[in-house]
Design an enzyme around this catalytic site. Structure first.
Site, PDB file in Angstrom:
ATOM      1  N   ARG A  57       0.816  -1.214   0.000  1.00  0.00           N
ATOM      2  CA  ARG A  57       0.000   0.000   0.000  1.00  0.00           C
ATOM      3  C   ARG A  57       0.854   1.272   0.000  1.00  0.00           C
ATOM      4  NH1 ARG A  57      -4.885   0.228   3.935  1.00  0.00           N
ATOM      5  NH2 ARG A  57      -5.754   1.351   2.156  1.00  0.00           N
ATOM      6  N   ASP A 134      -9.765   2.948  -6.118  1.00  0.00           N
ATOM      7  CA  ASP A 134     -10.369   2.505  -4.855  1.00  0.00           C
ATOM      8  C   ASP A 134      -9.939   1.110  -4.406  1.00  0.00           C
ATOM      9  OD1 ASP A 134     -12.015   2.778  -2.616  1.00  0.00           O
ATOM     10  OD2 ASP A 134     -13.721   1.863  -3.618  1.00  0.00           O
ATOM     11  N   CYS A 194     -16.764  17.911  11.793  1.00  0.00           N
ATOM     12  CA  CYS A 194     -16.960  16.523  11.358  1.00  0.00           C
ATOM     13  C   CYS A 194     -16.793  15.553  12.519  1.00  0.00           C
ATOM     14  CB  CYS A 194     -16.014  16.168  10.216  1.00  0.00           C
ATOM     15  SG  CYS A 194     -14.265  16.393  10.581  1.00  0.00           S
ATOM     16  N   ARG A 295     -22.133  -5.231  -2.709  1.00  0.00           N
ATOM     17  CA  ARG A 295     -22.204  -6.308  -1.718  1.00  0.00           C
ATOM     18  C   ARG A 295     -23.473  -7.134  -1.872  1.00  0.00           C
ATOM     19  NH1 ARG A 295     -18.356  -8.173   1.571  1.00  0.00           N
ATOM     20  NH2 ARG A 295     -19.366  -7.836   3.584  1.00  0.00           N
TER      21      ARG A 295
END
Length: 376
Positions: A57, A134, A194, A295
């Protein structure tokens, strides 16, 4: 090869094909991100949807031979729905988050990246690429931040001056040595809106997200939703936008630049009761083109039951009873039992009492007991 000229030409071409922002960065390791990912892992804050190998990653050279640069792109998506239908008694509706409005963004970004690849190949035939959206190994936000697309906000989203955080991200590793762009200065400052309004406290601190508590993650799980979160998801069927909608940087930001991203109001904000009995074929035909369908129908149907419970929609009791009595999936039967208890009423109580005698699955029996406990 004049790579500075090529870079300028690529930027110009990207605008012609509808890429809203583009940035360039080096292919060096993302050392700071590595530390953050290690911390996430140690704290148990990961969602489980990520690439499990942290090294991959953060080290582009582990997934691409001889990387020289990374190109980051962003597409702006709408934040407001035109002609949004109203949720009303007897016709309660759920909501898909903005990132699931219109055509699946994975498809749209891959198309743009593919066009970009073809253009670069026409200029440099020996160019090589690895494009990701993504689901790739690299962290999209880390690439976009270093490439100057925007800064990484306290809500863990990339925030751009032009479009706020309402942008989809993708990137392309290449073997071409482009000059990197400058990262952007963080503009969140002392604002903590937030963090303060996160419904489940998933935003532990600025830039630190416990994915296991995040509603966006929870709506995508397939098992029973943990008790403490059932009353928190409201009528959300997929995803959560709260940490974006309260962000001052998003105030007044609403861009309709791509026709494919425009939501069908009846899909983005669908009636809840019909979802409970939708077939696999119908679900795929109706919702298969949106990212929120990835999903399958089970999480959406489970969330629809929780949404009907949230609304205490007594008109939905017959539909929920049908799920409890006839659905072969324990998670659906159990969630239906809990929802009936939450909605209440003599009919719901009687049905739950009978179901307790009939049900064989231990987890479902536990949910029936939870439903009956609402009447105590």
């Amino acid at each position: 090869m004049d790579f500075q000229q090529l870079k300028e030409d690529i930027i110009s071409y990207s605008k012609n094909i509808g890429i809203d922002k583009i940035g360039f960065t080096t292919a060096s390791a993302f050392d700071e991100m590595k530390n953050r990912l290690r911390r996430q892992e140690a704290l148990g804050y990961q969602s489980g949807f990520e690439e499990p190998d942290i090294e991959k990653r953060v080290h582009p050279d582990l997934i691409f031979d001889g990387p020289q640069s990374i190109i980051s792109i962003a597409l702006a998506y709408p934040s407001k729905m035109k002609d949004a239908p109203q949720s009303k008694r007897g016709e309660r509706r759920g909501i898909f988050c903005r990132a699931s409005w219109g055509t699946d963004y994975h498809v749209l970004l891959r198309e743009k990246l593919s066009m970009l690849e073809e253009y670069i190949l026409s200029r440099v035939p020996e160019a090589r690429f690895k494009s990701m959206v993504d689901t790739g190994e690299l962290v999209d936000r880390a690439v976009a931040e270093r490439a100057g697309i925007g800064w990484s906000g306290k809500n863990c989203a990339i925030i751009t001056p032009e479009f706020g955080s309402y942008v989809y991200l993708g990137e392309m590793i290449s073997n071409l040595p482009f000059e990197p762009d400058e990262p952007m200065e963080d503009r969140c400052g002392t604002c903590n809106k937030c963090i303060d309004v996160c419904p489940t406290g998933a935003l532990v601190e600025g830039g630190q997200l416990d994915a296991q508590k995040c509603i966006a993650f929870l709506t995508q799980t397939k098992g029973f939703l943990p008790d403490q979160f059932r009353t928190k998801i409201g009528n959300r069927l997929y995803g959560c936008d709260t940490c974006q909608t309260v962000c001052p940087e998003n105030k007044g930001k609403d861009f309709h630049l791509h026709a494919e991203m425009e939501p069908d109001p009846e899909i983005a904000k669908p009636l809840l009761k019909p979802l409970l009995s939708i077939s696999n074929k119908e679900f795929k035909e109706r919702y298969g083109h949106v990212s929120g369908s990835w999903r399958g129908k089970k999480p959406i149907q489970r969330n629809a039951l929780l949404a009907l419970a949230h609304f205490k929609d007594e008109t939905a009791v017959p539909d929920i009873i049908n799920v409890l009595e006839h659905d072969v999936r324990p998670v659906m039967r159990g969630t239906a039992a809990w929802a009936l208890g939450k909605i209440g009423g003599e009919e719901a109580k009687a049905v739950l009492t009978k179901a307790r005698e009939r049900e064989k699955d231990e987890e479902v029996i536990e949910e029936i007991e939870k439903g009956l406990a609402f009447f105590n």
